[in-house]
Design an enzyme around this catalytic site. Structure first.
Site, PDB file in Angstrom:
ATOM      1  N   HIS A 311      -1.517   7.123   5.635  1.00 43.91           N
ATOM      2  CA  HIS A 311      -0.667   7.883   6.557  1.00 43.91           C
ATOM      3  C   HIS A 311      -0.804   9.363   6.240  1.00 43.91           C
ATOM      4  CE1 HIS A 311       2.878   9.171   8.812  1.00 43.91           C
ATOM      5  NE2 HIS A 311       2.807   8.018   9.422  1.00 43.91           N
ATOM      6  N   ASP A 369       2.463  -0.086  10.935  1.00 36.63           N
ATOM      7  CA  ASP A 369       1.657  -0.980  11.785  1.00 36.63           C
ATOM      8  C   ASP A 369       1.142  -2.205  11.058  1.00 36.63           C
ATOM      9  OD1 ASP A 369       0.728   2.079  12.979  1.00 36.63           O
ATOM     10  OD2 ASP A 369       1.593   0.554  14.280  1.00 36.63           O
TER      11      ASP A 369
HETATM   12  C1  SDX Z   1       0.921   5.807  12.892  1.00 38.63           C
HETATM   13  O1  SDX Z   1       1.829  10.574  12.244  1.00 38.63           O
HETATM   14  C2  SDX Z   1       2.667   9.599  12.334  1.00 38.63           C
HETATM   15  O2  SDX Z   1       3.820   9.721  12.025  1.00 38.63           O
HETATM   16  C3  SDX Z   1       2.100   8.332  12.915  1.00 38.63           C
HETATM   17  C4  SDX Z   1       3.012   7.135  12.911  1.00 38.63           C
HETATM   18  C5  SDX Z   1       4.183   7.327  13.854  1.00 38.63           C
HETATM   19  O3  SDX Z   1       5.183   6.613  13.673  1.00 38.63           O
HETATM   20  O4  SDX Z   1       4.041   8.099  14.824  1.00 38.63           O
HETATM   21  O5  SDX Z   1       3.493   6.868  11.620  1.00 38.63           O
HETATM   22  C6  SDX Z   1       2.286   5.895  13.426  1.00 38.63           C
HETATM   23  O6  SDX Z   1       0.021   6.320  13.490  1.00 38.63           O
HETATM   24  C7  SDX Z   1       0.689   5.129  11.564  1.00 38.63           C
HETATM   25  C8  SDX Z   1      -0.798   5.211  11.101  1.00 38.63           C
HETATM   26  C9  SDX Z   1      -1.545   4.106  11.828  1.00 38.63           C
HETATM   27  N1  SDX Z   1      -3.023   4.232  11.599  1.00 38.63           N
HETATM   28  C10 SDX Z   1      -3.679   3.395  10.812  1.00 38.63           C
HETATM   29  O7  SDX Z   1      -3.164   2.495  10.156  1.00 38.63           O
HETATM   30  C11 SDX Z   1      -5.189   3.613  10.827  1.00 38.63           C
HETATM   31  C12 SDX Z   1      -5.721   3.590   9.388  1.00 38.63           C
HETATM   32  N2  SDX Z   1      -5.253   4.796   8.691  1.00 38.63           N
HETATM   33  C13 SDX Z   1      -6.144   5.943   8.679  1.00 38.63           C
HETATM   34  O8  SDX Z   1      -6.952   6.108   9.794  1.00 38.63           O
HETATM   35  C14 SDX Z   1      -5.480   7.194   8.127  1.00 38.63           C
HETATM   36  O9  SDX Z   1      -4.785   6.822   7.011  1.00 38.63           O
HETATM   37  C15 SDX Z   1      -4.570   8.010   9.031  1.00 38.63           C
HETATM   38  C16 SDX Z   1      -5.239   8.399  10.318  1.00 38.63           C
HETATM   39  C17 SDX Z   1      -3.331   7.248   9.345  1.00 38.63           C
HETATM   40  C18 SDX Z   1      -4.198   9.267   8.275  1.00 38.63           C
HETATM   41  O10 SDX Z   1      -5.366   9.964   8.078  1.00 38.63           O
HETATM   42  P1  SDX Z   1      -5.354  11.443   7.406  1.00 38.63           P
HETATM   43  O11 SDX Z   1      -4.003  11.863   7.036  1.00 38.63           O
HETATM   44  O12 SDX Z   1      -6.137  12.361   8.274  1.00 38.63           O
HETATM   45  O13 SDX Z   1      -6.040  11.189   6.048  1.00 38.63           O
HETATM   46  P2  SDX Z   1      -7.581  11.271   5.818  1.00 38.63           P
HETATM   47  O14 SDX Z   1      -8.281  10.643   6.986  1.00 38.63           O
HETATM   48  O15 SDX Z   1      -7.913  12.675   5.463  1.00 38.63           O
HETATM   49  O16 SDX Z   1      -7.732  10.295   4.558  1.00 38.63           O
HETATM   50  C19 SDX Z   1      -7.586  10.809   3.277  1.00 38.63           C
HETATM   51  C20 SDX Z   1      -8.574   9.980   2.450  1.00 38.63           C
HETATM   52  C21 SDX Z   1      -9.975   9.961   3.074  1.00 38.63           C
HETATM   53  O17 SDX Z   1     -10.894   9.798   2.014  1.00 38.63           O
HETATM   54  P3  SDX Z   1     -11.695  11.147   1.490  1.00 38.63           P
HETATM   55  O18 SDX Z   1     -12.362  11.756   2.715  1.00 38.63           O
HETATM   56  O19 SDX Z   1     -10.614  12.040   0.915  1.00 38.63           O
HETATM   57  O20 SDX Z   1     -12.660  10.625   0.479  1.00 38.63           O
HETATM   58  O21 SDX Z   1      -8.145   8.615   2.427  1.00 38.63           O
HETATM   59  C22 SDX Z   1      -9.116   7.797   3.059  1.00 38.63           C
HETATM   60  C23 SDX Z   1      -9.995   8.693   3.890  1.00 38.63           C
HETATM   61  O22 SDX Z   1     -11.297   8.147   4.015  1.00 38.63           O
HETATM   62  N3  SDX Z   1      -8.375   6.862   3.908  1.00 38.63           N
HETATM   63  C24 SDX Z   1      -8.648   5.576   4.029  1.00 38.63           C
HETATM   64  C25 SDX Z   1      -7.676   5.076   4.916  1.00 38.63           C
HETATM   65  N4  SDX Z   1      -6.871   6.063   5.316  1.00 38.63           N
HETATM   66  C26 SDX Z   1      -7.317   7.178   4.689  1.00 38.63           C
HETATM   67  N5  SDX Z   1      -9.599   4.794   3.484  1.00 38.63           N
HETATM   68  C27 SDX Z   1      -9.589   3.490   3.836  1.00 38.63           C
HETATM   69  N6  SDX Z   1      -8.678   2.932   4.671  1.00 38.63           N
HETATM   70  C28 SDX Z   1      -7.714   3.688   5.224  1.00 38.63           C
HETATM   71  N7  SDX Z   1      -6.839   3.151   6.065  1.00 38.63           N
END
Ligand code: SDX
Length: 457
Positions: A311, A369
């Site tokens: 998140h 989720d």
């Molecule tokens: C919702 O914003 C909100 O409030 C949203 C929400 C709401 O109520 O409105 O809470 C609802 O959208 C919840 C989130 C639902 N999405 C998912 O479950 C999809 C999977 N999660 C990811 O796509 C990700 O965690 C995000 C999009 C939710 C957040 O991404 P960020 O904050 O942009 O973080 P990032 O992509 O920069 O990740 C940081 C690191 C990265 O690695 P590095 O580049 O630093 O090496 O963490 C890794 C990412 O690759 N990472 C993951 C991961 N999520 C982040 N690696 C594997 N699996 C994951 N799910």
């Protein structure tokens, strides 16, 4: 004139030695902000923050999140207390007006919403333009935007009463339209809302009743639905809420703004994650596949992410996920699905991920989720409806933020700038001077190619 009592930070340009004092503003909770509204005029610099990881886009009193502690408050009330003790329309009132309603206020609010749950009969014909297998989120984008073509008397954003009615209509009609989208996909007739049912009961009734026989909503499922709606009602300046605020800043009507929010919510990184989680759990199949999926999630070259994990704000367990996990158990137990293999896979996946150094180091925890899809599937919803239910709930937050903008006086249009790295100034080049083949040369070589293809067969 700078107020000497104001706290400031000093920005120093190491290139020129120039320095500027930037005012700091403190909130009631959470990080303070550096007010950079005059940064460009004073310094000639933009800030650069793609994805807004360190940017406050507005001032708000509605929701507070402490991502490190896993805290979520709506107007100061913790989400777990609201989920356990409140109901969705009461939370929608709280989000919009700032306090829990008293009996009189609640009765008036419920009446205002209830008497707007029906939609214009002609709006129903919009559904017939869609294929039966259309994704219901595509239908919602279309029909919610179309509301502005039917409810002209609540589109004047400068009229407080019209804004109030628009909020009533949006909160009230979203479940009716969502249920219609579900019925349309099944080929069953639409079911009209009933004024004697609660918000969640009414929604489940419109989804699962049929004209051929009486339909009673299971009270355990209705309570679970209320909780799911409460858990999804608002979440600060998430992507879809920010989309609604940005659309509103241009003066777009409320129905268009909410339709914009729906489109943003649809993405799998945001509200579409609940559908993506279930697809992932089904793809995993059995627990012995979990190590492989964890390996893929950690592989930078794979591009796969563990859906329902991570998140932007929570670097701790999403407090909504905890309530959702408990609700999941209650629903599965009520439906006699206590040993649902998908829940077992999800629990094992969570257990392994939370022990894994990668997830620990990156502070990746289950989010709202992760469990919701398992509950909704058990309740009989197809995966394609999961994000639609999210949109029904989030409408309460979207309209609260939409209204909040008007309380701040004259809205400025949201218009970010950029770091430009494209070509510098250059003059136009006529076609004949751009190289490559002339039209005639291109035509002849294409004709020759086709001829040789024909000859060689
Ligand atoms: C919702 O914003 C909100 O409030 C949203 C929400 C709401 O109520 O409105 O809470 C609802 O959208 C919840 C989130 C639902 N999405 C998912 O479950 C999809 C999977 N999660 C990811 O796509 C990700 O965690 C995000 C999009 C939710 C957040 O991404 P960020 O904050 O942009 O973080 P990032 O992509 O920069 O990740 C940081 C690191 C990265 O690695 P590095 O580049 O630093 O090496 O963490 C890794 C990412 O690759 N990472 C993951 C991961 N999520 C982040 N690696 C594997 N699996 C994951 N799910």
């Amino acid at each position: 004139m700078t107020d000497s009592t104001l706290r400031t930070v000093t920005l120093i340009d190491d290139l020129t030695g120039k320095s500027w004092k930037l005012p700091v503003r403190d909130g009631s909770m959470g990080p303070s902000v550096i007010d950079i509204r005059k940064l460009y005029t004073d310094t000639g610099y933009f800030t650069h923050d793609p994805g807004f990881t360190s940017t406050s886009s507005c001032e708000s009193k509605i929701t507070f999140i402490d991502g490190d502690k896993g805290v979520l408050l709506h107007r100061g009330y913790p989400i777990d207390q609201l989920a356990e003790k409140s109901d969705f329309l009461e939370v929608a009132y709280l989000l919009q007006f700032g306090d829990l309603p008293n009996t009189t206020q609640k009765t008036e609010w419920i009446k205002n919403i209830t008497y707007h749950t029906m939609v214009h009969e002609q709006l129903r014909s919009f559904f017939n333009g869609f294929r039966r297998d259309a994704h219901p989120m595509a239908i919602m984008c279309g029909v919610v935007g179309a509301l502005s073509a039917f409810y002209h008397d609540s589109t004047d954003i400068h009229d407080e009463r019209q804004r109030e009615i628009a909020c009533h209509r949006l909160i009230a009609k979203m479940p009716t339209l969502a249920a219609a989208a579900f019925k349309y996909s099944t080929g069953q007739p639409f079911i009209y809302p009933r004024n004697d049912l609660s918000f969640a009961e009414n929604f489940l009734h419109m989804c699962y009743a049929v004209p051929a026989e009486p339909h009673l909503v299971n009270p355990v499922l209705a309570r679970a639905m209320e909780k799911i709606f409460i858990l999804h009602a608002d979440h600060e300046q998430n992507a879809s809420t920010s989309t609604v605020r940005l659309a509103s800043s241009s003066g777009a009507n409320p129905f268009a703004c909410i339709a914009a929010g729906i489109t943003s919510l649809w993405g799998p990184a945001h509200g579409g994650a609940n559908e993506a989680v279930l697809k992932m759990l089904i793809e995993i199949g059995s627990k012995d596949k979990i190590p492989e999926i964890i390996k893929r999630a950690k592989d930078k070259d794979d591009g796969f992410r563990l859906m329902g994990f991570g998140h932007r704000v929570y670097k701790n367990y999403d407090p909504r996920a905890k309530v959702m996990q408990q609700t999941c158990r209650e629903v599965l137990s009520e439906l006699g699905l206590r040993n649902d293999p998908l829940l077992e896979t999800a629990m094992e996946l969570e257990r392994i991920a939370l022990q894994d150094d990668y997830f620990i180091a990156k502070k990746l925890y289950p989010n709202v989720d992760f469990y919701s899809g398992i509950i909704l599937r058990a309740m009989g919803f197809p995966m394609s409806m999961f994000t639609v239910l999210f949109a029904v709930a989030r409408t309460a937050g979207w309209v609260a933020h939409w209204q909040e903008q008007f309380s701040e006086g004259e809205q400025k249009i949201g218009r970010p700038r950029q770091l430009y790295t494209g070509p510098t100034l250059r003059s136009f080049v006529p076609l004949e001077e751009r190289g490559g083949k002339t039209d005639a040369e291109a035509f002849i070589s294409e004709w020759q190619r086709r001829r040789s293809d024909t000859l060689t067969g």
